[in-house]
Design an enzyme around this catalytic site. Structure first.
Site, mmCIF file in Angstrom:
data_model
loop_
_atom_site.group_PDB
_atom_site.id
_atom_site.type_symbol
_atom_site.label_atom_id
_atom_site.label_comp_id
_atom_site.label_asym_id
_atom_site.label_seq_id
_atom_site.Cartn_x
_atom_site.Cartn_y
_atom_site.Cartn_z
ATOM 1 C CG ASN A 146 6.891 6.715 -0.423
ATOM 2 O OD1 ASN A 146 7.119 5.875 0.403
ATOM 3 N ND2 ASN A 146 7.472 6.721 -1.613
ATOM 4 C CB CYS A 147 5.558 7.905 5.340
ATOM 5 S SG CYS A 147 6.493 9.421 5.403
ATOM 6 C CB VAL A 148 4.087 3.503 1.396
ATOM 7 C CG1 VAL A 148 2.935 2.541 1.185
ATOM 8 C CG2 VAL A 148 3.969 4.670 0.481
#
Lengths: 350, 426
Positions: free
Chosen positions: B241-243
Site C-alpha cells: 500500500n501507499c497510504v
C-alpha cells in the site's frame, strides 16, 4: 541567569486574615511580600524564581465586584510586570476557584503574561477557565497543598522560561480539549496489553482518547420536483482544474475551491484532475467525471430530468482533513449555495 | 506451532566487491542485486545507497521497509505467495538480519510515500532512523502505469530482501527467541485459568494503491480468518500500500508486529494468547458489515475474553475500527483499540471519523496533523521533487533554506497503529 519573577494571588483564608467571616475583605497588594502557600512555592523554586509580591482578596469581595476588582488587579500586575502569575491553588473552594481562574485568564489575555492556577476537577472554576489557562489538578482540600505545589512549581518554571508545555497527563494539568503529542515510556502495544489486562480483571484503566460526542445530521426532506430543481455538485474527492490552481493540499486540506463550469459539458483529462492523495489518481485523472459526474448531470439537464446544473462546483480533499476544517468548509459552501438559490446538492466522496 | 527466531545483529553495512555477511557486517556488491531488480522490465534502473543512524541523510519518497529473513528449518519460505511457495509458514527456525532494513524508494506512485530522516528532529518519530538502511531507488520505465510500477517495486523489494536474508542461513544468531502457540484444545487445558486473548489486525485494503497481501492473496478478497501469530514473522503478511506514511504498516512492521511480541511476552503468565485474527478495511458498506460480522463471530467461536484491535490508515477505516469494536464488545468480548488521530494542526478537532461508547479503551499513536520543521539534510537519497505533494505536505513545504515544514503524516511509521512506537497524545 535572571530569576523568574512571580506575582501570587491568594484569598483571605490562605493569607491568614480569616475564614468565611472575612470573605468581604477588600483586595490588597503586598509588594515584595510572600504569604501562605507562597512560602512552599519559594522552597521549590530554589534559585530559579522568586515571588515578588502577593495579591490578597476576600472571595465574596472578588465575586461581588468582579470587573472592578479584576481591573485593579490587572493594573497592579501591569505595574510590577512579573514573568508569571500564580493564582491559588483553590482546591474545591468555588468562589476562590472562580477568582483564581478570572485572575489567571485576565492576566494572560490582557497583559500577555503567562499564568497558572490549581483546582480540584469539580471546582466550578474548572469549567469556566480550563480552556483559557492551565489549571493543575489538585485534591479537594488544602490537605493536598504539598502535592499541589509539587506539581505547580515545575510547571510554573516552564511557563516562566517559555519552555514547551507537554501533554496534560505529563504535566498534571486538566485537559484543555487540545490534543498534544508526547512520547510515552512504553510503546503503544505494551500499553494496549496492560490496558486489556486491567479491563479483563475489572481494574481501573484510563483510555487515551475519550470518545467524542458524534455529530449526526438528519437528511433534509426529499426534493419534491427534481425537474425544476437547481442541483449543485460538491466533492471531497479533490477534482480541480488541471494544475490545481489554488494548491489544495493532497491531505489535510486547508481550504476548498470554487470553480465555474458554465459551458463545460464533461470533465476531460486535459482540463481536470484530482489533487487527492488518498487514492490511486489514475482513473480520476483519466476522466474526472468518475468522481464529479458533470457529464451525467448535463445529460439529465438536456433530458429535463433535472431543472439545471448549478454553474459552480465546490471541491476539497477529504483525506486527513480535520473535522473542524471540514465543518467550516461545509458551512461556507452551504451559505454560498443557498445564496445562489441552489435547491439540492449531490455530494461525492472517494 | 513453534518458531525459533534467531536474530543476527547487524553492526554495519558496507559496499564491497563481494557480497557476504561476516562478524555482523553486511558486505554488499550492488551489481549482484541489480539484475534481480531489473529482471522486471517495468523498472528501467536501480541504484543502491546506505543510510546509517545519526547521519545527515533524508530518504524520500519511501515505499516499503523490509527486514531480510531466511527460513532455515520448517516448511515454506519467507514471503509465501509472493516470492516463495504457499506452504504454511510460522514453524521451525527463521533467521533475521536484525538492526537493518531494506528500504525501497523511487519516483512517486500516488501522493503518499514517506520520509525517513536519519538524524535531527524527524528521526525521533520514525523507527527506521534506528536501523542501518540499505536503500534501493527504482526508476520506472517511461509510460508505465502507477499501479504496475508499484507492483514492480514491491516485488523487487521482496526478491532482494529474500536474497540478502539468505546470507544469514548458516550464521549463528546473537539471540534466539522461541514462540509457541498450541492448538485450541491443548492450550485450553494448559492455561484453563488464564483469560483467552486474541489479536484482531485490520489490514489496509481500501484498494487503489492501498493494499495488503496475505500468502499472496489480496486482502480485499479475504474473509476474516485465523493465523498462528508466528506466521507473520515469516512474511505471510506484506504491505502493498501507499497510504499516508505515518500510519501504514510497512512489511517490516508485519514481520516485527509489536502487539504479537507483547502478547507473547505475557502468554502463559497473565493471559493465553490464542490466535491472530486478520480482517480487512474495504470501502463498500456491505464489505465492512460482512467483515466485522465475521470477525465478531470468530472472537465468539474461539471463546475469547478479550482482544486488541489494531487499525491501519485513517478516515474511512475508522468506520471499520468502530464496527469491529462495537460488534466484538456486543459478543461479550472486551476490546482495546489502537488508532491514531487527525485532530487538526491545532489539536482542537475531533480525532476520529467515527465513534461509539463501546470504544472505552483506546491507545493512540498521536496526532498525525502536528506540524514539524525538518531541517535540511546534507544528503537526499531519492528525490525532493515531490515533497510539496506528498500527504501531509503543502505547496509551502519546501522552505528557502532547504528545510521542510510538514505534518507528522509524511514521516514513515510516525503514528503507527500497531503500537510500534512510544508517541501518543492527550
Amino acid at each position: 541567569m535572571k530569576k523568574i519573577t512571580v506575582l501570587h494571588y491568594i484569598n483571605q483564608f490562605f493569607a491568614q486574615i480569616g475564614g468565611e467571616e472575612q470573605a468581604d475583605h477588600p483586595v490588597e497588594f503586598f509588594e515584595g511580600e510572600v504569604k501562605g502557600p507562597g512560602l512552599a512555592f519559594m522552597q521549590l523554586f530554589g534559585d530559579e524564581a522568586e515571588i515578588v509580591g502577593t495579591i490578597v482578596c476576600g472571595d465574596s469581595y472578588f465575586n461581588e465586584r468582579h470587573d472592578e476588582t479584576l481591573d485593579a488587579i490587572i493594573e497592579f500586575v501591569d505595574r510590577i510586570h512579573p514573568d508569571l502569575v500564580i493564582a491559588g491553588p483553590a482546591f474545591n473552594a468555588g468562589r476562590y476557584g472562580v477568582a483564581c481562574g478570572a485572575v489567571a485568564a485576565g492576566v494572560q489575555e490582557r497583559l500577555g503574561i503567562p499564568a497558572l492556577t490549581g483546582m480540584y476537577v469539580e471546582n466550578p472554576g474548572v469549567d469556566l477557565y480550563k480552556d483559557k489557562v492551565l489549571i493543575v489538578s489538585t485534591k479537594n482540600s488544602a490537605a493536598g497543598m504539598r502535592a499541589a505545589v509539587k506539581l505547580m512549581a515545575p510547571l510554573a518554571l516552564k511557563l516562566g522560561r517559555g519552555d514547551a508545555i507537554g501533554a496534560s497527563c505529563e504535566e498534571g494539568y486538566i485537559s484543555q480539549g487540545v490534543r498534544v503529542n508526547f512520547f510515552e515510556k512504553q510503546r503503544g502495544s505494551k500499553r494496549a496489553v496492560d490496558m486489556l489486562l486491567a479491563k479483563l480483571s475489572g481494574k481501573p484503566f484510563t483510555t487515551e482518547y475519550p470518545m467524542p460526542d458524534f455529530d449526526r445530521v438528519d437528511p433534509q426532506p426529499a426534493v419534491k420536483d427534481v425537474s425544476k430543481a437547481t442541483i449543485a455538485l460538491v466533492t471531497s474527492g479533490g477534482i480541480v482544474p488541471k494544475g490545481n490552481p489554488d494548491f489544495i493540499e493532497s491531505s489535510s486540506a486547508s481550504h476548498f475551491g470554487e470553480y465555474d463550469i458554465t459551458g463545460v459539458d464533461e470533465l476531460t483529462s486535459e482540463g481536470y484532475e484530482t489533487a487527492h492523495g488518498g487514492y490511486d489518481p489514475t482513473y480520476a485523472n483519466q476522466d474526472a467525471d468518475r468522481v464529479l459526474p458533470v457529464d451525467v448531470l448535463r445529460q439529465m439537464e438536456r433530458e429535463g430530468v433535472i431543472g439545471k446544473l448549478h454553474n459552480k462546483f465546490y471541491t476539497t480533499v477529504g483525506n486527513g482533513t480535520a473535522v473542524a476544517s471540514a465543518k467550516a468548509f461545509g458551512a461556507e459552501i452551504g451559505k454560498r449555495l443557498v445564496g445562489d438559490g441552489v435547491d439540492a446538492v449531490i455530494l461525492t466522496s472517494t | 506451532m513453534k518458531l525459533t527466531l534467531g536474530k543476527i545483529f547487524i553492526q554495519d553495512i558496507v559496499f564491497s566487491d563481494e557480497t557476504r555477511l561476516e562478524s555482523g557486517v553486511l558486505h554488499v556488491n550492488p551489481a549482484q542485486y541489480e539484475q534481480l531488480v531489473l529482471s522486471d522490465d517495468k523498472i528501467s534502473s536501480v541504484s543502491f545507497d546506505i543510510a546509517k543512524p545519526g547521519e545527515s541523510v533524508r530518504i524520500t519518497p519511501v515505499k516499503d521497509v523490509i527486514e531480510p529473513r531466511v527460513k532455515v528449518e520448517g516448511p515454506g519460505g519467507i514471503f509465501p505467495g509472493m516470492v516463495a511457495g504457499v506452504e504454511t509458514v510460522g514453524s521451525g527456525r527463521t533467521h533475521a538480519l536484525s538492526g537493518m532494513a531494506l528500504v525501497t524508494a523511487g519516483p512517486i506512485v500516488g501522493f503518499q510515500e514517506g520520509i525517513i530522516d536519519m538524524s535531527g528532529p524527524g528521526a525521533a518519530y520514525t523507527p527506521f532512523s534506528q536501523t542501518l538502511n540499505l536503500v534501493m531507488v527504482c526508476t520506472p520505465k517511461d509510460g508505465i502505469e502507477a499501479h504496475e510500477y508499484e507492483r514492480a517495486v514491491r516485488m523487487a523489494g521482496f526478491r532482494v530482501a529474500a536474497a540478502i536474508g539468505e546470507l544469514g542461513r548458516d550464521v549463528e544468531p546473537d539471540e534466539e527467541i522461541e514462540y509457541e502457540t498450541l492448538n485450541f484444545v491443548e492450550d485450553l487445558h494448559l492455561f484453563f485459568d488464564l483469560p483467552r486473548v486474541g489479536y484482531v489486525q485490520m489490514l489496509q485494503s481500501q484498494g487503489l494503491l492501498h493494499d495488503t497481501y496475505v500468502y499472496g492473496v489480496d486482502a480485499k478478497q479475504i474473509l476474516p480468518t485465523i493465523l498462528y501469530p508466528t506466521e507473520s514473522m515469516d512474511g505471510a503478511i506484506v504491505s502493498g500500500n501507499c497510504v499516508s506514511a505515518c500510519d501504514k504498516n510497512p512489511t517490516y512492521i508485519h514481520q516485527n508486529n509489536s502487539v504479537i511480541a507483547d502478547l507473547y511476552a505475557e502468554h502463559g503468565k497473565t493471559l493465553n494468547f490464542v490466535a491472530h485474527i486478520i480482517t480487512n478495511e474495504n470501502v463498500y458498506l456491505a464489505d465492512k458489515e460482512r467483515s466485522s460480522n465475521q470477525t465478531a463471530k470468530l472472537c465468539r467461536m474461539l471463546g475469547l475474553d478479550g482482544v486488541i484491535i489494531s487499525q491501519e490508515g485513517f478516515g474511512n477505516p475508522d468506520t471499520d475500527l468502530i464496527m469491529n469494536c462495537k460488534k466484538i464488545e456486543a459478543e461479550g468480548v472486551k476490546t482495546v483499540i489502537i488508532t491514531d488521530e487527525y485532530a487538526g494542526r491545532d489539536g482542537k478537532s475531533q480525532s476520529l471519523a467515527d465513534a461509539d461508547v463501546a470504544a472505552d479503551a483506546v491507545v493512540t499513536g498521536g496526532n498525525a496533523n502536528q506540524v514539524i520543521t525538518l531541517p535540511k539534510m546534507d544528503k537526499v537519497i531519492g528525490t525532493l521533487d515531490y515533497v510539496n505533494k506528498i500527504a501531509g505536505a503543502s505547496v509551502d513545504t519546501l522552505q528557502e533554506d532547504g528545510s521542510l515544514v510538514v505534518e507528522l503524516q509524511v514521516i514513515t511509521g510516525a503514528t503507527n497503529e500497531t503500537g510500534f512506537n512510544k508517541l501518543s497524545a492527550r
